[in-house]
Every structure is written in structure tokens, then in C-alpha cells.
Design a protein around this motif. Structure first.
Motif, PDB file in Angstrom:
ATOM      1  N   ASN A 154      34.989 -28.580 -37.042  1.00 52.18           N
ATOM      2  CA  ASN A 154      35.034 -29.730 -35.962  1.00 52.18           C
ATOM      3  C   ASN A 154      34.089 -29.702 -34.771  1.00 52.18           C
ATOM      4  O   ASN A 154      33.706 -30.694 -34.363  1.00 52.18           O
ATOM      5  N   ARG A 155      33.291 -28.668 -34.775  1.00 52.73           N
ATOM      6  CA  ARG A 155      32.100 -28.449 -33.768  1.00 52.73           C
ATOM      7  C   ARG A 155      32.644 -28.929 -32.507  1.00 52.73           C
ATOM      8  O   ARG A 155      32.087 -29.791 -31.733  1.00 52.73           O
ATOM      9  N   GLU A 156      33.873 -28.654 -31.771  1.00 57.61           N
ATOM     10  CA  GLU A 156      34.425 -29.003 -30.690  1.00 57.61           C
ATOM     11  C   GLU A 156      33.458 -28.587 -29.525  1.00 57.61           C
ATOM     12  O   GLU A 156      33.289 -29.285 -28.602  1.00 57.61           O
ATOM     13  N   GLU A 157      32.998 -27.277 -29.757  1.00 56.56           N
ATOM     14  CA  GLU A 157      32.061 -26.848 -28.436  1.00 56.56           C
ATOM     15  C   GLU A 157      30.982 -26.394 -29.071  1.00 56.56           C
ATOM     16  O   GLU A 157      30.404 -25.351 -28.702  1.00 56.56           O
ATOM     17  N   ALA A 158      30.181 -27.173 -29.966  1.00 58.98           N
ATOM     18  CA  ALA A 158      28.814 -27.126 -30.535  1.00 58.98           C
ATOM     19  C   ALA A 158      27.782 -27.546 -29.616  1.00 58.98           C
ATOM     20  O   ALA A 158      26.996 -28.258 -30.106  1.00 58.98           O
ATOM     21  N   CYS A 159      27.813 -27.458 -28.276  1.00 54.61           N
ATOM     22  CA  CYS A 159      26.987 -27.779 -27.332  1.00 54.61           C
ATOM     23  C   CYS A 159      26.597 -26.790 -26.495  1.00 54.61           C
ATOM     24  O   CYS A 159      27.195 -26.038 -26.276  1.00 54.61           O
ATOM     25  N   PRO A 160      25.546 -26.843 -25.874  1.00 59.79           N
ATOM     26  CA  PRO A 160      24.987 -26.095 -24.815  1.00 59.79           C
ATOM     27  C   PRO A 160      25.703 -25.651 -23.867  1.00 59.79           C
ATOM     28  O   PRO A 160      26.468 -26.756 -23.238  1.00 59.79           O
ATOM     29  N   LEU A 161      25.973 -24.560 -23.134  1.00 62.16           N
ATOM     30  CA  LEU A 161      26.795 -24.516 -21.779  1.00 62.16           C
ATOM     31  C   LEU A 161      25.985 -25.293 -20.705  1.00 62.16           C
ATOM     32  O   LEU A 161      25.095 -25.207 -20.722  1.00 62.16           O
ATOM     33  N   PRO A 162      26.818 -25.834 -19.994  1.00 55.42           N
ATOM     34  CA  PRO A 162      26.337 -26.479 -18.962  1.00 55.42           C
ATOM     35  C   PRO A 162      25.459 -25.459 -17.701  1.00 55.42           C
ATOM     36  O   PRO A 162      26.185 -24.212 -17.664  1.00 55.42           O
ATOM     37  N   ILE A 163      24.461 -25.735 -17.382  1.00 50.47           N
ATOM     38  CA  ILE A 163      23.863 -24.981 -16.387  1.00 50.47           C
ATOM     39  C   ILE A 163      23.477 -25.739 -15.088  1.00 50.47           C
ATOM     40  O   ILE A 163      23.720 -27.040 -14.994  1.00 50.47           O
ATOM     41  N   ARG A 164      23.356 -25.119 -14.089  1.00 53.13           N
ATOM     42  CA  ARG A 164      23.041 -25.787 -13.009  1.00 53.13           C
ATOM     43  C   ARG A 164      21.652 -26.554 -12.846  1.00 53.13           C
ATOM     44  O   ARG A 164      20.564 -26.012 -13.282  1.00 53.13           O
ATOM     45  N   THR A 165      21.910 -27.863 -12.718  1.00 54.54           N
ATOM     46  CA  THR A 165      20.779 -28.654 -12.748  1.00 54.54           C
ATOM     47  C   THR A 165      20.397 -29.238 -11.075  1.00 54.54           C
ATOM     48  O   THR A 165      19.362 -30.196 -11.181  1.00 54.54           O
ATOM     49  N   ASP A 166      21.107 -29.305 -10.467  1.00 52.35           N
ATOM     50  CA  ASP A 166      20.889 -29.740  -9.019  1.00 52.35           C
ATOM     51  C   ASP A 166      20.024 -29.023  -8.245  1.00 52.35           C
ATOM     52  O   ASP A 166      19.511 -27.877  -8.666  1.00 52.35           O
ATOM     53  N   ASN A 167      19.603 -29.392  -6.930  1.00 53.21           N
ATOM     54  CA  ASN A 167      18.746 -28.469  -6.478  1.00 53.21           C
ATOM     55  C   ASN A 167      19.236 -27.668  -5.357  1.00 53.21           C
ATOM     56  O   ASN A 167      18.774 -26.670  -4.663  1.00 53.21           O
ATOM     57  N   GLY A 168      20.671 -27.594  -5.237  1.00 50.73           N
ATOM     58  CA  GLY A 168      21.352 -26.645  -4.309  1.00 50.73           C
ATOM     59  C   GLY A 168      21.503 -26.893  -3.179  1.00 50.73           C
ATOM     60  O   GLY A 168      21.877 -25.899  -2.300  1.00 50.73           O
ATOM     61  N   HIS A 169      21.008 -27.994  -2.632  1.00 47.60           N
ATOM     62  CA  HIS A 169      21.013 -28.308  -1.285  1.00 47.60           C
ATOM     63  C   HIS A 169      22.486 -28.336  -0.499  1.00 47.60           C
ATOM     64  O   HIS A 169      23.349 -28.817  -1.290  1.00 47.60           O
ATOM     65  N   ALA A 170      22.594 -27.907   0.660  1.00 49.47           N
ATOM     66  CA  ALA A 170      23.942 -27.960   1.089  1.00 49.47           C
ATOM     67  C   ALA A 170      24.583 -29.360   1.434  1.00 49.47           C
ATOM     68  O   ALA A 170      25.901 -29.699   1.567  1.00 49.47           O
ATOM     69  N   GLU A 171      23.778 -30.488   1.551  1.00 48.22           N
ATOM     70  CA  GLU A 171      24.295 -31.510   1.859  1.00 48.22           C
ATOM     71  C   GLU A 171      24.428 -32.509   0.733  1.00 48.22           C
ATOM     72  O   GLU A 171      24.837 -33.951   0.576  1.00 48.22           O
ATOM     73  N   ASN A 172      24.502 -31.975  -0.531  1.00 46.17           N
ATOM     74  CA  ASN A 172      24.614 -32.572  -1.722  1.00 46.17           C
ATOM     75  C   ASN A 172      25.974 -33.360  -2.051  1.00 46.17           C
ATOM     76  O   ASN A 172      25.685 -34.365  -2.416  1.00 46.17           O
ATOM     77  N   PHE A 173      26.929 -32.781  -1.770  1.00 43.14           N
ATOM     78  CA  PHE A 173      28.142 -33.384  -1.658  1.00 43.14           C
ATOM     79  C   PHE A 173      28.173 -34.664  -0.866  1.00 43.14           C
ATOM     80  O   PHE A 173      28.704 -35.623  -1.378  1.00 43.14           O
ATOM     81  N   ALA A 174      28.104 -34.491   0.399  1.00 43.45           N
ATOM     82  CA  ALA A 174      28.114 -35.610   1.409  1.00 43.45           C
ATOM     83  C   ALA A 174      27.035 -36.711   0.767  1.00 43.45           C
ATOM     84  O   ALA A 174      27.418 -37.742   0.935  1.00 43.45           O
ATOM     85  N   ARG A 175      25.853 -36.350   0.308  1.00 38.95           N
ATOM     86  CA  ARG A 175      24.932 -37.352   0.195  1.00 38.95           C
ATOM     87  C   ARG A 175      25.523 -38.292  -1.087  1.00 38.95           C
ATOM     88  O   ARG A 175      25.378 -39.450  -1.369  1.00 38.95           O
ATOM     89  N   ALA A 176      25.976 -37.257  -2.038  1.00 37.99           N
ATOM     90  CA  ALA A 176      26.555 -38.022  -3.134  1.00 37.99           C
ATOM     91  C   ALA A 176      27.810 -38.928  -2.986  1.00 37.99           C
ATOM     92  O   ALA A 176      27.925 -40.235  -3.572  1.00 37.99           O
ATOM     93  N   PHE A 177      28.549 -38.484  -1.969  1.00 40.21           N
ATOM     94  CA  PHE A 177      29.695 -39.525  -1.483  1.00 40.21           C
ATOM     95  C   PHE A 177      29.099 -40.752  -0.816  1.00 40.21           C
ATOM     96  O   PHE A 177      29.541 -41.947  -1.215  1.00 40.21           O
ATOM     97  N   ALA A 178      28.137 -40.363  -0.105  1.00 41.00           N
ATOM     98  CA  ALA A 178      27.504 -41.650   0.649  1.00 41.00           C
ATOM     99  C   ALA A 178      26.790 -42.688  -0.411  1.00 41.00           C
ATOM    100  O   ALA A 178      26.912 -43.886  -0.312  1.00 41.00           O
ATOM    101  N   ALA A 179      26.155 -41.965  -1.618  1.00 45.09           N
ATOM    102  CA  ALA A 179      25.317 -42.761  -2.327  1.00 45.09           C
ATOM    103  C   ALA A 179      26.648 -43.508  -3.448  1.00 45.09           C
ATOM    104  O   ALA A 179      26.272 -44.752  -3.751  1.00 45.09           O
ATOM    105  N   SER A 180      27.825 -43.122  -3.412  1.00 42.05           N
ATOM    106  CA  SER A 180      28.797 -43.812  -3.884  1.00 42.05           C
ATOM    107  C   SER A 180      29.486 -45.015  -3.120  1.00 42.05           C
ATOM    108  O   SER A 180      29.985 -45.913  -3.746  1.00 42.05           O
ATOM    109  N   LEU A 181      29.209 -45.070  -1.911  1.00 40.63           N
ATOM    110  CA  LEU A 181      29.464 -46.177  -1.152  1.00 40.63           C
ATOM    111  C   LEU A 181      28.237 -47.232  -0.843  1.00 40.63           C
ATOM    112  O   LEU A 181      28.454 -48.476  -0.460  1.00 40.63           O
ATOM    113  N   GLU A 182      27.067 -46.972  -1.574  1.00 40.03           N
ATOM    114  CA  GLU A 182      25.849 -47.672  -1.196  1.00 40.03           C
ATOM    115  C   GLU A 182      26.111 -49.331  -1.478  1.00 40.03           C
ATOM    116  O   GLU A 182      25.740 -50.272  -1.333  1.00 40.03           O
TER     117      GLU A 182
END
Lengths: 354, 445
Positions: A30-58
Motif C-alpha cells: 500500500n506504500r502508505e508511508e513510503a515518503c520522506p520524513l518531514p524535515i524543518r524547512t522554515d528559517n526558524g525565526h521567532a515571528e514566523n507564527f505571527a507573520r503567517a497569521f498576518a499573511a492569512s488576513l492579507e
């Protein structure tokens, strides 16, 4: 009969041996998990959550402008179907209450300046297109403020807060999760905090003190320099007023007495103590607790694997070289300034008195 | 212990075999205990990530070396990902080390260099001793910074990776740093899926537990960083080894430098898709590791400056690949002793034998199971029984490598570096990489 018995035995044994492999076979097919594990792809900045929220309202910028102009409360829907309440300003708070904010996932305040009365609580993330000023005992889940935010005493932020300008937290406030600001963060007495990030973080101060001592190596990271190492197989102590050029690595504890200078970094495998008025040009890393007495200046990152206690009027980092301060638990005295990041994994506390 | 019916001259031989078997069992039990300690620590113990919170700093100049030998299928992905990392642009210098490639690697590198002037500084190596260590040694002339990172050409770093690796060097004791490797081409077949599980166990549990317990995390040669001053102090790269990573780990340890592991500094890699490639890869690792064991084992044991627990862990780490032939020997001895009528008396001996035949063989799989759980995936665990197959292949390959090494030592032949074959069709493989759950920003590579 004679053939059937061994065949049955072989089949039964084969089935029993194959049974544990059945789930493996299913997964291979079935190959249900035949995909790579997710790795960290963001830049790790502290304001990422807040900026993502603001972007969702743009996408609702036009609706927000209309709301600010007409003063009417409106409801818009994000791509995922969640409801966002648009509110014109503090005068519309009653309208907002009337409209009901129970089912909304975000509330956007569209005015240029919002004054929030005492005791207001928001279970939805809040967006402010201008400045925000709250009275005491307000509570937010997540808070994005495009301008500056001044939070009154006993304010609580549960997940994240970001202010484009300055972020002030009054006495006994608690900024759990991430708090960031484009210009500066100012913490009042007895504030609790998690991860803070801003060009300047002031603790119990209204004005940022001038950099007391200039860098010995302007424009260069401590890591860019070739420095020798002092290795201590036990404890290490630097006497009052002494100056040491090079890194210090101690298998035991480190004690840097008052007024000393180290043109390098410190690594301690046990507790470390930095005396009053010391100057450390590099990093300070302690595998246990770290105590920094008042009036010291550390230019590089400060890491303690247990507690970190920072005395009054300590300066960490500098405007031209921001840095990070991290420990599971941090106690910091009023009068300190940190340029960059102040991160208490389990909890940070501003002392209540000098 | 006694044998029934054996002539007296054979009896002494049989006793010797029994003592040898007992030694094998003790060794297996030691490694079993090690695996369990690591797994329990990783699942229940306190986790150490001391440098993970350094997100702001006066970042130093960094050189990134990309080791490349006939890497036309993958080199473009690696360079593009490095160009996109979140690091002060003027402080990051990318140096592709094109080691005698005969495919389009040079052309691809030069094309990137032309499009990104001042950021990529290629080193085209056309002669010299083959092998990664030799290529890196020659490439050091391009390393002007005090810290440099090493990537293989099939690796695809995330945006924060360079910063995460460099952060550890603010600790003046750190000589090298290692990040976590995550297979990208998982879905290509049984082998890739088994290697995916094996990598999880190796990094998520083994390396992180060693970091937690302040033991000896291993510098893995890629997704890794080295302090230049430390490398110079130990005499630079050793070009006479097949595993420059293990060699470096132990030389640094002997010189008083630490290697640290950063579990969150994750990077995609391409794992072998064909069994012969995998066998060659693990044989090379085994030979290199065994070289290091013979070179540094005794030195490490005698080194006073390294604490006892690090010395013991270092020795066990050095002996990891030697355990393959030891295990085979144990199985062989068990059969021989059984048919020779050996009677093993005593509760402890029986218990040890039971540990050898059951727990000893499963401790590594327990580690993998724990790693899969820590990685938060539910269905990959179903493949666990099949890792026995991969394990058997590894044991045989590693034993063969040890045998070849022995023959090489006897006949004086030089060990040869075998490059791992790549199969990616760049850059399409990236399109199948999922985003991390809860990450607010989209992947840009």
C-alpha cells in the motif's frame, strides 16, 4: 495420510512464521508511508507564527479598509472556511460583542489606534492594523500588532505576540510562547516570558543605556578569530581585574571575579559565575547553572543547560552584534538589556525588585 | 562443563571454543546493554539540545564544501538549496569540490557560478589521490573561514541548517558538529525503506542518546561542520583512511575537542537504491571504521585527558563494525558446540546464551522501533520485521569487509575508495518531499 500430516504441519508452521510479516507486506504493497520524513524547512525565526497569521488576513485588506471607514462590524471567510470578524476600533467593541465572537478563529481590529478596556479576553487570535494599548488583565491567545503594542499590567498572551514597532508588557504580565517586535521589547517587573526576540529587549527600563564598552574586535565574530585555549582539568578561577586572551574550557566550574575581562569564550562543565562588572568578548556556555552578576557585559551567546540568573544592569550582545541568551529557566533583574533573543524554554521571570 | 565421548586431545580444543563462545556472548551482551541504554535514555531521559536556541548571533564567515565526484544527477539541488539558506549572504562561501568528475558535474557547477557571482567558488580537482578525504584536503586552500561545513552532493539542506550547525561552534570546546540525515528517496523500494528505518535508529536514537549522555557522538562526514583550528591542530585530513569521518571524530577526541550532534539540524540525502551499491557502501564504512579501531583504540584507552565514560563509549563505537564477524563467529560456534555435545552449565551461562539468541539480536531493532515512534510516524513500524533481512546483509557484508581487510593487511594491497552511486533525476525528487507539520512557511527549495 502420511503425506498430509507433514504438509499440514509445514503449512501451519509457514503461516505462523509469515503472520508477523503480514503488516510489513501490507505496508510494502500500500506504500502508505513510503515518503520522506518531514524535515524543518522554515528559517526558524521567532515571528514566523505571527507573520503567517498576518499573511492569512492579507487577502482581506480591502474589507478591512472599508470596515475602518464605515465603522461597521463584518465577517469574512478564510480559504479554509474559518470565520474572521472585522472590527473598526475600540468604539466598535460593543458591536463586536453583539455580533458574537464565539465561532470566529480570528478578530481583526482595523483602526489606527485601539484602546482595550481592562479585563478583555480573546479566545481567537487578534490582529491590529495600528497601535494597541490595553488596560490591565487582558488575555490574548495570539496577537499580531502592525504598529506598537502596550500591554497593561497582568496581561496574558498564551501563544505568540508580535508588534511591528515596540512591544511593552506591564508588570506581572505573562508572554507565553513567542514574543517578538520590530524595534524593541520592554518587560515590566515580575513579568514571565518564554521566547523573546527583538533588536533590543529592555528589562524594567524605559531608556536603553549606551553601550558601555566598545567591541575589542569590531566587525568580526568571535568565531572569526584564532584564539588559544586554556584547558582546566578541574575548576578555573580568574582573579579580580585580570585580563585573559583566549578561550577558557573547564572540566569543573568557572569563576570569573569582579572586574575581569576575557577576550574569548568560556565553557564550563559545572556551574559558572561571572562577577560584577566583567567583560566577556565571546560566548559563555555552562553545562549546569550560570550566574551573571550585575554590571557585566557579554558580547556572545549565553547558554546555560540548567538555571540562568542575570544580575541588574547586565548587557548581553550589542546593537551591531545581537546575540542569543538561552536556558531552561531564566531569572533576570531589572535594568538588563539583551540585544537579540532571550529564550527561557521552561520559563523566564523578571525579578520584582532591584 | 563436560563433553561426552570426545577424545582427550579434542576436549581441550572444545573447551577453548567454549571460552571463545563465552567471550562472544559477553561482547554481544555489552552491545545489547548499550543499545537498550540509548533507547531508554532517548524515550524517557532528559534531552540535550544546548545550542538549538542560538537563533540570533554575530555569525562568523563560513565555507561550505560540497564533495562531488560524478554527481550530475544531484549537484544542482544541493547548490540551489545552499544558495537559499538563511545565513548572512556576505558570510557564506560555497565551494563545490569537483573531484575528477567525468560527467556533467563541472558544467553544472560552472553554470551556477556564472549565475551567482561572488557566492560560489568552485574547485575543480583533476589529479591527485582519489577519495573524499584527499579531495577535502586539497580543498582546504579555499577555506579562509575558521568554520567550515561539509556536505555530500546528494544532500539538500533546509533553510536554517547552516545557522543551526554553525551555532554549536560558539562553544569553544566544540571541534566538529554533526546534523541529522533523512533519506529522500524512501519510496523507491524495499532497500530504501529499510535504510530509512536504519537511519532513524542511528540518528534519532543512537546519536542523540550519545549527545544526551555526554558520550561520543560521531562526526558523520556530511551535514557536518569542522573548526579549522581544531583540524589544523590534529594535522588536517587523513588521506589514508576510507572513513575520514570516524578518523576525524577520534583524532579530535584525543586532542581534547568535542563532537556534538544536532538532531534538529536535518538534511535530506539520497540512500542507495540497489543492494550491490549498499553492500559496497557498508563495506567501505566497515573498513574505514576498523582502520580507526586499530589506529586509535589503544590510544583512546590510555588517554588521560578524556573522561572514562567517553573512553568506554569511544571504544564501543570503534568496535561497532567488528561485531559483524564476531556475531557470525558466535552463530558458527553455537552450532559447532551444539553438535559436539557441549553442555553449558550454570544459570548465568544459560541466561547469557538466552540474551545472545534473543535480546542480543533484537536490541538494534528495539532502537529502530523507538526512533520511528519518536519520529511520529505510525505505519513505517510495520516494516520492522523486514529489517532482519537488511541486518543479515549488513552482517555478512561487514564480515566480508573485515576478511578483505585482513587479506589486504597480509598481502599489502592499498584500500580503494568506492563512490556511492546516485540515481536521482534532478531536481524532480524534491517535489515529493512533504512539508513539516506545523511549519508556517513553505519550502522554497
Amino acid at each position: 495420510m502420511t503425506l498430509l500430516a507433514p504438509l499440514t504441519l509445514a503449512a501451519a508452521t509457514g503461516l505462523m512464521a509469515a503472520a508477523p510479516l503480514l503488516p510489513a507486506g501490507l505496508e510494502l504493497r500500500n506504500r502508505e508511508e513510503a515518503c520522506p520524513l518531514p524535515i524543518r524547512t522554515d528559517n526558524g525565526h521567532a515571528e514566523n507564527f505571527a507573520r503567517a497569521f498576518a499573511a492569512s488576513l492579507e487577502p482581506f485588506a480591502a474589507e478591512m479598509e472599508k470596515c475602518a471607514a464605515t465603522g461597521e462590524v463584518a465577517v469574512v471567510f478564510r480559504r479554509d472556511g474559518s470565520r474572521v470578524l472585522l472590527v473598526a476600533g475600540d468604539s466598535s467593541l460593543e458591536q463586536m460583542d453583539a455580533a458574537g465572537s464565539k465561532d470566529v478563529t480570528a478578530i481583526a481590529f482595523c483602526g489606527s489606534h485601539i484602546a482595550m478596556p481592562a479585563g478583555r479576553g480573546f479566545t481567537a487570535d487578534a490582529y491590529f492594523s495600528g497601535d494597541l494599548e490595553t488596560r490591565s488583565q487582558c488575555a490574548f491567545r495570539g496577537l499580531f500588532c502592525r504598529g506598537s503594542a502596550s500591554l497593561g499590567p497582568f496581561t496574558r498572551v498564551a501563544r505568540w505576540v508580535h508588534a511591528g514597532g515596540t512591544l511593552r508588557a506591564g508588570e506581572y504580565s505573562a508572554l507565553f510562547g513567542r514574543a517578538s517586535a520590530g524595534e524593541s521589547i520592554s518587560l515590566g517587573m515580575a513579568c514571565r516570558f518564554g521566547r523573546l526576540h527583538a533588536p533590543v529587549i529592555q528589562v524594567g527600563l524605559d531608556e536603553v543605556p549606551l553601550l558601555r564598552r566598545p567591541s575589542q574586535f569590531p566587525g568580526r565574530s568571535i568565531m572569526d578569530l584564532k584564539l588559544g585555549r586554556v584547558m582546566a582539568s578541574g575548576d578555573f578561577r580568574l582573579d579580580c581585574g585580570d585580563v585573559l586572551q583566549g578561550h577558557v574550557i573547564a572540566a569543573g566550574s568557572v569563576r570569573v571575579s569582579a572586574g575581569s575581562s576575557i577576550l574569548g569564550s568560556i565553557k564550563s562543565h559545572h556551574n559558572a559565575h561571572i562577577g560584577a562588572g566583567c567583560e566577556i568578548q565571546g560566548a559563555v556556555v555552562s553545562s549546569a547553572a550560570l550566574h551573571i552578576s550585575g554590571g557585566s557585559h557579554i558580547r556572545g551567546p549565553v547558554i546555560a543547560e540548567k538555571e540562568l540568573d542575570i544580575g541588574a544592569a547586565t548587557q548581553i550582545g550589542s546593537p551591531d552584534a545581537p546575540t542569543s541568551v538561552s536556558a531552561p529557566r531564566i531569572r533576570i533583574a531589572p535594568g538588563c538589556v539583551v540585544y537579540g533573543t532571550l529564550w527561557a524554554r521552561e520559563g523566564g521571570l523578571v525579578e520584582a525588585e532591584l | 562443563m563436560n563433553w561426552s565421548g570426545l577424545p582427550p586431545d579434542l576436549d581441550s580444543w572444545a573447551h577453548m571454543l567454549l571460552y571463545l563462545f563465552a567471550t562472544v556472548i559477553v561482547l554481544i551482551c555489552v552491545y545489547t546493554a548499550r543499545h537498550y541504554c540509548f533507547t531508554v535514555n532517548r524515550v524517557l531521559g532528559k534531552q540535550r539540545h544546548p545550542y538549538i536556541d542560538i537563533d540570533t548571533a554575530d555569525w562568523p564567515a563560513v565555507t561550505v564544501l560540497i564533495a562531488a565526484h560524478n554527481e550530475e544527477a544531484v549537484i544542482a539541488d544541493a547548490m540551489q538549496a545552499l544558495l537559499d539558506v538563511d545565513y548572512p549572504e556576505g558570510k557564506l562561501r560555497i565551494v563545490p569540490v569537483n573531484d575528477r568528475s567525468s560527467d556533467r558535474t563541472r558544467e553544472i557547477i560552472d553554470n551556477f557560478t556564472e549565475r551567482h557571482p561572488g557566492r560560489i567558488f568552485p574547485f575543480h580537482r583533476s589529479s591527485g589521490k582519489p577519495g573524499k578525504a584527499a579531495a577535502l584536503k586539497d580543498a582546504m586552500q579555499f577555506v579562509g573561514s575558521e568554520v567550515f561545513l561539509v556536505f555530500d552532493a546528494d544532500y539538500i539542506p533546509g533553510r536554517a541548517l547552516v545557522r543551526e550547525l554553525v551555532a554549536a561552534f560558539f562553544d569553544p570546546e566544540v571541534g566538529s558538529v554533526m546534523g541529522r540525515v533523512v533519506p529522500l528517496n524512501v519510496g523507491r523500494g524495499l532497500l530504501t525503506r529499510l535504510l530509512d528505518l536504519e537511519r532513524s535508529g542511528g540518528y534519532q536514537v543512537d546519536q542523540q542518546a550519545r549527545m544526551n549522555l555526554r558520550l561520543v557522538p560521531q562526526y558523520g562526514g556530511t551535514v557536518a561542520g569542522v573548526r579549522k583550528a581544531a583540524l589544523q591542530e590534529i594535522g588536517g585530513w587523513n588521506i589514508n583512511t576510507l572513513a575520514e569521518d570516524t578518523d576525524l571524530t577520534f583524532r579530535l577526541l584525543l586532542a581534547g575537542w568535542k563532537t556534538v550532534y544536532m538532531n534538529r539540524a536535518e538534511c535530506y540525502e539520497e540512500v542507495p537504491e540497489r543492494w550491490p551499491v549498499r553492500v559496497r557502501q557498508i563495506m567501505r564504512w566497515a573498513k574505514g571504521h576498523n582502520q580507526a579501531m586499530f589506529q586509535y583504540g589503544i590510544k583512546l584507552l590510555r588517554r588521560k585527558g578524556v573522561n572514562l565514560i567517553e573512553r568506554l563509549d569511544g571504544l564501543l563505537l570503534l568496535g561497532v563494525y567488528a561485531m559483524g564477524p564476531v556475531l557470525l563467529l558466535g552463530w558458527l560456534l553455537a552450532v559447532v558446540l551444539f553438535y559436539s555435545g557441549a553442555q553449558i552449565g550454570g544459570g548465568v551461562a544459560i541466561l547469557a546464551l538466552a540474551a545472545f539468541t534473543t535480546l542480543g539480536n533484537f536490541a538494534a531493532f528495539y532502537e529502530i522501533a523507538a526512533a520511528v515512534r519518536l519520529d511520529g510516524s505510525r505505519l513505517r513500524i510495520r516494516l520492522l520485521p523486514l529489517t532482519l533481512f537488511g541486518f543479515t546483509v549488513s552482517v555478512v557484508s561487514v564480515s566480508r569487509a573485515a576478511w578483505e581487510q585482513l587479506a589486504t593487511a597480509v598481502f599489502g594491497k592499498e584500500l580503494v575508495w568506492h563512490k556511492t552511486e546516485r540515481t536521482r533525476m534532478a531536481p524532480a525528487a524534491l517535489a515529493h518531499a512533504p512539508l513539516a507539520a506545523g511549519q508556517p512557511e513553505a519550502k522554497t527549495i
